[in-house]
Design a protein around this motif. Structure first.
Motif, mmCIF file in Angstrom:
data_model
loop_
_atom_site.group_PDB
_atom_site.id
_atom_site.type_symbol
_atom_site.label_atom_id
_atom_site.label_comp_id
_atom_site.label_asym_id
_atom_site.label_seq_id
_atom_site.Cartn_x
_atom_site.Cartn_y
_atom_site.Cartn_z
ATOM 1 N N ASN A 195 0.821 -1.213 0.000
ATOM 2 C CA ASN A 195 0.000 0.000 0.000
ATOM 3 C C ASN A 195 0.856 1.265 0.000
ATOM 4 N N GLN A 196 1.985 1.221 0.713
ATOM 5 C CA GLN A 196 2.912 2.354 0.647
ATOM 6 C C GLN A 196 3.437 2.519 -0.778
ATOM 7 N N ALA A 197 3.797 1.411 -1.404
ATOM 8 C CA ALA A 197 4.310 1.459 -2.781
ATOM 9 C C ALA A 197 3.278 2.060 -3.729
ATOM 10 N N ALA A 198 2.022 1.731 -3.499
ATOM 11 C CA ALA A 198 0.952 2.223 -4.368
ATOM 12 C C ALA A 198 0.801 3.735 -4.281
ATOM 13 N N ASN A 199 1.173 4.306 -3.135
ATOM 14 C CA ASN A 199 0.908 5.727 -2.904
ATOM 15 C C ASN A 199 2.131 6.629 -2.992
ATOM 16 N N VAL A 200 3.311 6.065 -3.238
ATOM 17 C CA VAL A 200 4.510 6.905 -3.338
ATOM 18 C C VAL A 200 4.376 7.879 -4.500
ATOM 19 N N VAL A 201 4.084 7.343 -5.671
ATOM 20 C CA VAL A 201 3.842 8.166 -6.863
ATOM 21 C C VAL A 201 2.574 7.624 -7.505
ATOM 22 N N ILE A 202 1.464 8.300 -7.281
ATOM 23 C CA ILE A 202 0.187 7.794 -7.776
ATOM 24 C C ILE A 202 0.120 7.958 -9.291
ATOM 25 N N ASN A 203 -0.099 6.846 -9.980
ATOM 26 C CA ASN A 203 -0.205 6.849 -11.439
ATOM 27 C C ASN A 203 -1.024 5.644 -11.883
ATOM 28 N N GLU A 204 -1.277 5.523 -13.183
ATOM 29 C CA GLU A 204 -2.163 4.492 -13.695
ATOM 30 C C GLU A 204 -1.487 3.133 -13.862
ATOM 31 N N PHE A 205 -0.205 3.064 -13.570
ATOM 32 C CA PHE A 205 0.516 1.806 -13.768
ATOM 33 C C PHE A 205 0.897 1.138 -12.447
#
Length: 259
Positions: A195-205
């Motif tokens: 979840n941290q990884a998902a929110n570090v740089v929010i993008n479509e990939f």
């Protein structure tokens, strides 16, 4: 409006005279208080001038030391680290694009070094304060992750040491830690890293990819509320992502399991 304090004004009554005298007395007290305060300040400065001078000198020395360190130590070390690490970085890039046994061999070369140059392990250790040393932490962690087996804890250690500074590489590093944790049966800890990884740089990939992985890890641990939150976010925010279809299927399963 009172006019007692105007210059040249002469009191007409005894009461006015008393009021003017009181005002002049109050004004005198204020100035006396200010003078005393200034006097105390001057006295303190006089008594403590050596401390003040030493403090100023210390600040100047620290500033000069930082400048000297940056100019004569850190900068040359950065250059040296970059020159020493080029071969290891090259091995790592080759490994990323290779397959099978060739890939494992190249990852090991990147880690241990070759052709008279340090590997990622030594670079991370010997140049820990440099950009090259920081990147070596990332690449060593990913190398150990791909080698698998008994190397997952090493992957976690190196990727944890990497400072991604909010970049997409920080997202990759946190997801790498999560992948390693799943492999050592610590899926409950992996959820937070995904979840941290998902929110570090929010993008479509990367965001829907890591949200899905976090949901899958959460389902493994029975944490259906986190799984549902992740999967609903994919449906709502990233309906066109390649993960959306899988997320839809898992969402139904997670909702059913949570009831």
């Amino acid at each position: 409006m009172a006019t007692y304090n105007k210059r040249g004004y002469k009191p007409k009554t005894q009461k006015e005279k008393e009021i003017i005298e009181e005002q002049e007395s109050a004004t005198a007290e204020i100035f006396e208080s200010l003078d005393e305060g200034a006097g105390r300040t001057e006295e303190w400065v006089s008594k403590n001038q050596n401390i003040i001078l030493y403090t100023i000198a210390a600040i100047a020395v620290i500033a000069a030391g930082l400048w000297a360190y940056t100019e004569f130590v850190k900068a040359p070390q950065e250059v040296e680290a970059l020159a020493e690490s080029s071969q290891a970085f090259n091995f790592y890039e080759q490994a990323v694009n290779a397959t099978g046994e060739d890939q494992d061999s190249l990852y090991n070369l990147a880690l241990e070094g070759g052709e008279g140059k340090y590997g990622l392990i030594k670079i991370a250790q010997n140049y820990s304060g440099t950009d090259a040393g920081n990147l070596a932490n990332y690449q060593a962690g990913m190398a150990y992750l791909n080698l698998g087996g008994a190397n997952y804890q090493k992957a976690i250690d190196y990727l944890t040491a990497f400072d991604g500074d909010g970049s997409i590489m920080e997202a990759y590093a946190k997801a790498g830690i999560a992948d390693a944790l799943v492999q050592v049966d610590q899926a409950d800890d992996a959820v937070a890293f995904y979840n941290q990884a998902a929110n570090v740089v929010i993008n479509e990939f990367t965001t829907p990819k890591y949200l899905l992985k976090g949901a899958q890890a959460a389902i493994l641990t029975g944490d259906y509320s986190t799984a549902i939150a992740n999967l609903e976010r994919i449906e709502e925010e990233f309906p066109d992502a390649v993960e959306a279809q899988t997320a839809s299927v898992l969402l139904g399963q997670a909702q059913a399991a949570s009831n």
